[in-house]
Design a protein around this motif. Structure first.
Motif, PDB file in Angstrom:
ATOM      1  N   PHE A 142      -4.821 -11.181   5.087  1.00  0.00           N
ATOM      2  CA  PHE A 142      -4.302  -9.812   5.194  1.00  0.00           C
ATOM      3  C   PHE A 142      -5.435  -8.791   5.146  1.00  0.00           C
ATOM      4  N   LYS A 143      -6.508  -9.127   4.469  1.00  0.00           N
ATOM      5  CA  LYS A 143      -7.635  -8.197   4.376  1.00  0.00           C
ATOM      6  C   LYS A 143      -8.449  -8.161   5.665  1.00  0.00           C
ATOM      7  N   LYS A 144      -8.742  -9.325   6.222  1.00  0.00           N
ATOM      8  CA  LYS A 144      -9.684  -9.400   7.338  1.00  0.00           C
ATOM      9  C   LYS A 144      -9.030  -9.452   8.710  1.00  0.00           C
ATOM     10  N   VAL A 145      -7.812  -9.961   8.803  1.00  0.00           N
ATOM     11  CA  VAL A 145      -7.143 -10.082  10.101  1.00  0.00           C
ATOM     12  C   VAL A 145      -6.081  -9.013  10.280  1.00  0.00           C
ATOM     13  N   VAL A 146      -5.191  -8.896   9.299  1.00  0.00           N
ATOM     14  CA  VAL A 146      -4.141  -7.886   9.372  1.00  0.00           C
ATOM     15  C   VAL A 146      -4.707  -6.487   9.128  1.00  0.00           C
ATOM     16  N   LEU A 147      -5.858  -6.431   8.448  1.00  0.00           N
ATOM     17  CA  LEU A 147      -6.519  -5.165   8.110  1.00  0.00           C
ATOM     18  C   LEU A 147      -5.619  -4.285   7.242  1.00  0.00           C
ATOM     19  N   ALA A 148      -4.961  -4.932   6.292  1.00  0.00           N
ATOM     20  CA  ALA A 148      -4.073  -4.207   5.390  1.00  0.00           C
ATOM     21  C   ALA A 148      -4.882  -3.366   4.412  1.00  0.00           C
ATOM     22  N   GLN A 149      -4.314  -2.244   3.995  1.00  0.00           N
ATOM     23  CA  GLN A 149      -4.938  -1.421   2.982  1.00  0.00           C
ATOM     24  C   GLN A 149      -4.932  -2.173   1.654  1.00  0.00           C
ATOM     25  N   ASN A 150      -5.772  -1.749   0.715  1.00  0.00           N
ATOM     26  CA  ASN A 150      -5.929  -2.468  -0.545  1.00  0.00           C
ATOM     27  C   ASN A 150      -4.597  -2.701  -1.261  1.00  0.00           C
ATOM     28  N   ALA A 151      -3.717  -1.722  -1.204  1.00  0.00           N
ATOM     29  CA  ALA A 151      -2.431  -1.840  -1.892  1.00  0.00           C
ATOM     30  C   ALA A 151      -1.538  -2.903  -1.273  1.00  0.00           C
ATOM     31  N   TRP A 152      -1.821  -3.289  -0.009  1.00  0.00           N
ATOM     32  CA  TRP A 152      -0.978  -4.254   0.699  1.00  0.00           C
ATOM     33  C   TRP A 152      -1.664  -5.603   0.910  1.00  0.00           C
ATOM     34  N   MET A 153      -2.856  -5.762   0.381  1.00  0.00           N
ATOM     35  CA  MET A 153      -3.584  -7.012   0.612  1.00  0.00           C
ATOM     36  C   MET A 153      -2.859  -8.229   0.030  1.00  0.00           C
ATOM     37  N   GLY A 154      -2.169  -8.051  -1.069  1.00  0.00           N
ATOM     38  CA  GLY A 154      -1.455  -9.171  -1.680  1.00  0.00           C
ATOM     39  C   GLY A 154      -0.008  -9.281  -1.249  1.00  0.00           C
ATOM     40  N   ALA A 155       0.408  -8.453  -0.287  1.00  0.00           N
ATOM     41  CA  ALA A 155       1.819  -8.447   0.107  1.00  0.00           C
ATOM     42  C   ALA A 155       2.230  -9.750   0.776  1.00  0.00           C
ATOM     43  N   GLY A 156       1.354 -10.322   1.591  1.00  0.00           N
ATOM     44  CA  GLY A 156       1.684 -11.570   2.263  1.00  0.00           C
ATOM     45  C   GLY A 156       1.869 -12.706   1.275  1.00  0.00           C
ATOM     46  N   TYR A 157       0.970 -12.773   0.304  1.00  0.00           N
ATOM     47  CA  TYR A 157       1.068 -13.810  -0.724  1.00  0.00           C
ATOM     48  C   TYR A 157       2.348 -13.632  -1.539  1.00  0.00           C
ATOM     49  N   THR A 158       2.673 -12.382  -1.883  1.00  0.00           N
ATOM     50  CA  THR A 158       3.885 -12.112  -2.650  1.00  0.00           C
ATOM     51  C   THR A 158       5.127 -12.491  -1.857  1.00  0.00           C
ATOM     52  N   ALA A 159       5.152 -12.153  -0.561  1.00  0.00           N
ATOM     53  CA  ALA A 159       6.290 -12.502   0.291  1.00  0.00           C
ATOM     54  C   ALA A 159       6.459 -14.014   0.384  1.00  0.00           C
ATOM     55  N   PHE A 160       5.346 -14.713   0.565  1.00  0.00           N
ATOM     56  CA  PHE A 160       5.378 -16.168   0.635  1.00  0.00           C
ATOM     57  C   PHE A 160       5.914 -16.770  -0.662  1.00  0.00           C
ATOM     58  N   MET A 161       5.416 -16.314  -1.796  1.00  0.00           N
ATOM     59  CA  MET A 161       5.843 -16.853  -3.075  1.00  0.00           C
ATOM     60  C   MET A 161       7.317 -16.562  -3.343  1.00  0.00           C
ATOM     61  N   PHE A 162       7.784 -15.399  -2.908  1.00  0.00           N
ATOM     62  CA  PHE A 162       9.186 -15.031  -3.134  1.00  0.00           C
ATOM     63  C   PHE A 162      10.127 -15.979  -2.399  1.00  0.00           C
ATOM     64  N   THR A 163       9.878 -16.205  -1.110  1.00  0.00           N
ATOM     65  CA  THR A 163      10.776 -17.076  -0.353  1.00  0.00           C
ATOM     66  C   THR A 163      10.602 -18.541  -0.732  1.00  0.00           C
ATOM     67  N   MET A 164       9.403 -18.942  -1.144  1.00  0.00           N
ATOM     68  CA  MET A 164       9.225 -20.322  -1.577  1.00  0.00           C
ATOM     69  C   MET A 164      10.022 -20.580  -2.854  1.00  0.00           C
ATOM     70  N   ALA A 165       9.981 -19.644  -3.780  1.00  0.00           N
ATOM     71  CA  ALA A 165      10.754 -19.797  -5.013  1.00  0.00           C
ATOM     72  C   ALA A 165      12.250 -19.796  -4.722  1.00  0.00           C
ATOM     73  N   THR A 166      12.684 -18.875  -3.878  1.00  0.00           N
ATOM     74  CA  THR A 166      14.106 -18.797  -3.529  1.00  0.00           C
ATOM     75  C   THR A 166      14.578 -20.081  -2.859  1.00  0.00           C
ATOM     76  N   GLY A 167      13.771 -20.569  -1.913  1.00  0.00           N
ATOM     77  CA  GLY A 167      14.134 -21.787  -1.192  1.00  0.00           C
ATOM     78  C   GLY A 167      14.259 -22.987  -2.102  1.00  0.00           C
ATOM     79  N   ARG A 168      13.425 -23.064  -3.122  1.00  0.00           N
ATOM     80  CA  ARG A 168      13.469 -24.223  -4.012  1.00  0.00           C
ATOM     81  C   ARG A 168      14.697 -24.215  -4.917  1.00  0.00           C
ATOM     82  N   PHE A 169      15.250 -23.062  -5.183  1.00  0.00           N
ATOM     83  CA  PHE A 169      16.451 -23.025  -6.004  1.00  0.00           C
ATOM     84  C   PHE A 169      17.710 -23.363  -5.204  1.00  0.00           C
ATOM     85  N   ILE A 170      17.629 -23.361  -3.880  1.00  0.00           N
ATOM     86  CA  ILE A 170      18.787 -23.729  -3.063  1.00  0.00           C
ATOM     87  C   ILE A 170      18.556 -25.034  -2.307  1.00  0.00           C
TER      88      ILE A 170
END
Length: 382
Positions: free
Chosen positions: A233-261
Motif C-alpha cells: 500500500f505504501k509503494k504501489v498503491v501510494l496510500a497516505q500514511n493514515a491509510w498504509m495499514g488499511a489493506g492489512y486491516t481489511a485482510f485481517m477483518f475478512t479472514m477472521a470473519t471467514g473463519r468463524f463461519i
C-alpha cells in the motif's frame, strides 16, 4: 456445564476458552512483528530484496524445528510444549525489537521461526482435543481467534507507530501480556500424557502430504499479506500514511470473519467445494489489487483474499487431526510444518521477485498459489 472426562477434571467449555486464549496470544505475537516490519526495514536501511533475504531466516528456523517439534510433543505432551514454546516465542519477539544490524535480526528471526512452529503444532493439537469433545467442527473458530489477534495486533501496531513508540517497547508490552496470559490460562489446557518412544520424524502418508500442499499454497498467500501488505500500500498503491495499514486491516477483518463461519459453510457445501472457492477468491483478490492498484480497488482485493485464505488452514488441520494412520500430534506436526513453510517462504520470495522486477509482479506470482489451491483441492480425494 458438561464435564469432559475424569482425567481432564475440567469442563470442555473451559478447555475451549483456554485453547482459544493460546491461539489469541500466538496471533498477537506474530501480528506485532508483522505490523513493525516496515519500521525495522527503515531502521536497518534494508532494500526490498534485502528484506526478502532477511525474512528467509523465518522458514529456515521452521525447518530447524521440523525434527524437533514432532518428537518433543510425544515426550512432554502438547500442553507442556505449548507453554514453553509460547514463552520463548514472546521473548524472541522482544529480541527482534533490539536487533541492531542485519546479522542480529537474522539470528532473532531464526529463533522466532523455530518457536513459532512449536507453538503452531502444540496449540493445534490442543484444538483437535477440544474438537473431539464437542463432536462437531470447531477448529476454524480457534483460527478465527488467531485472526482476531492479528487484527488487534495490527491496531496496536498502528497506534505505536503513530505515537513513535519504538519496536522494543512495543514488543516488550506484548511479551508481558503473553506471559501473564500463559500463567493464568495454562492450568486449564489438556494435560495430555507424553509417550516414551517414537521416531524423531515420521514421513506422512500421501493423504496428509496432499493436505499439507494445499495448506502450503494458501499460507504462501497468507504470509505474503502479513509481511508485505503495508509495504504494497505504501509503494504501489501510494496510500497516505493514515491509510498504509488499511489493506492489512481489511485482510485481517475478512479472514477472521471467514473463519468463524467456515465450519458451517464446509458442513453444508463440503470440504472440497469450500477449498475450491477459497482458492478462487484468493487469486481473484490478489489479481484485482495488481491490475487496479488504487486505494478502493486494492482494499476490495485484500478483502477477497482474507475470505479466500480464511477456511483453508483450519479445515486442513481438522482433517489431519482425524488421521487414521498417525496420532493427532504427529499428523499435525507433519501437515502444519508443510503448510507453515509456505507462510514463511512467501514473504522472502516476494522480496526477491520485487528486487528483480516489481512488487506487482511478485503479487501476481502469489496469486498463482491461490489457483493452485483450487487445482489441488479438485484433484485431492477429500
Amino acid at each position: 456445564m458438561e464435564a469432559v472426562t475424569p482425567s481432564y477434571n475440567f469442563a470442555r467449555t473451559t478447555l475451549r476458552i483456554a485453547v482459544g486464549a493460546m491461539f489469541f496470544m500466538a496471533g498477537i505475537c506474530f501480528a506485532s512483528w508483522a505490523s513493525r516490519i516496515a519500521t525495522i526495514q527503515q531502521n536497518l536501511n534494508l532494500s526490498d530484496a534485502g528484506l526478502g533475504g532477511v525474512l528467509f531466516a523465518l522458514p529456515v528456523g521452521l525447518m530447524c524445528s521440523l525434527p524437533f517439534s514432532g518428537w518433543v510433543i510425544t515426550r512432554i505432551g502438547s500442553r507442556n510444549l505449548l507453554i514453553s514454546a509460547l514463552v520463548v516465542y514472546s521473548l524472541s519477539l522482544v529480541s527482534l525489537g533490539i536487533a541492531q544490524n542485519t546479522i542480529q535480526l537474522i539470528a532473532c528471526l531464526l529463533l522466532f521461526g523455530f518457536s513459532s512452529n512449536a507453538v503452531n503444532i502444540s496449540v493445534n493439537t490442543q484444538a483437535v482435543a477440544a474438537e473431539e469433545l464437542y463432536k462437531r467442527p470447531i477448529l476454524a473458530s480457534f483460527h478465527g481467534l488467531w485472526s482476531l489477534a492479528g487484527f488487534a495486533g495490527a491496531a496496536i501496531g498502528t497506534f505505536m507507530i503513530g505515537n513513535h513508540v519504538i519496536p522494543f517497547q512495543h514488543f516488550s508490552l506484548i511479551m508481558a501480556i503473553v506471559i501473564v496470559s500463559v500463567i493464568f490460562t495454562s492450568r486449564y489446557l489438556k494435560n495430555d500424557k507424553p509417550t516414551s518412544s517414537g521416531p524423531v520424524f515420521v514421513m506422512p502418508d500421501s493423504s496428509l502430504i496432499k493436505l499439507g500442499v494445499i495448506a502450503f499454497c494458501s499460507m504462501i498467500c497468507e504470509g505474503a499479506m502479513f509481511d508485505w501488505s503495508v509495504i504494497y500500500f505504501k509503494k504501489v498503491v501510494l496510500a497516505q500514511n493514515a491509510w498504509m495499514g488499511a489493506g492489512y486491516t481489511a485482510f485481517m477483518f475478512t479472514m477472521a470473519t471467514g473463519r468463524f463461519i467456515a465450519d458451517k459453510f464446509a458442513h453444508r457445501f463440503g470440504l472440497k467445494r469450500t477449498l475450491q472457492i477459497s482458492g478462487m477468491l484468493t487469486a481473484s483478490g490478489l489479481l484485482i489489487a495488481v491490475v487496479f492498484p488504487y486505494l478502493s480497488t486494492a482494499l476490495l482485493g485484500f478483502l477477497l483474499v482474507g475470505f479466500g485464505v480464511s477456511s483453508v488452514v483450519p479445515l486442513v488441520y481438522s482433517a489431519a487431526g482425524r488421521s487414521k494412520t498417525m496420532s493427532p500430534g504427529v499428523a499435525l506436526a507433519a501437515v502444519s510444518t508443510i503448510g507453515f513453510m509456505g507462510f514463511l517462504i512467501g514473504p522472502p520470495v516476494i522480496g526477491f521477485v520485487a528486487g528483480i522486477a516489481t512488487l506487482r509482479a511478485s503479487f501476481t506470482l502469489i496469486a498463482a498459489m491461490g489457483i493452485c489451491v483450487t487445482i489441488f483441492a479438485t484433484k485431492a480425494k477429500i
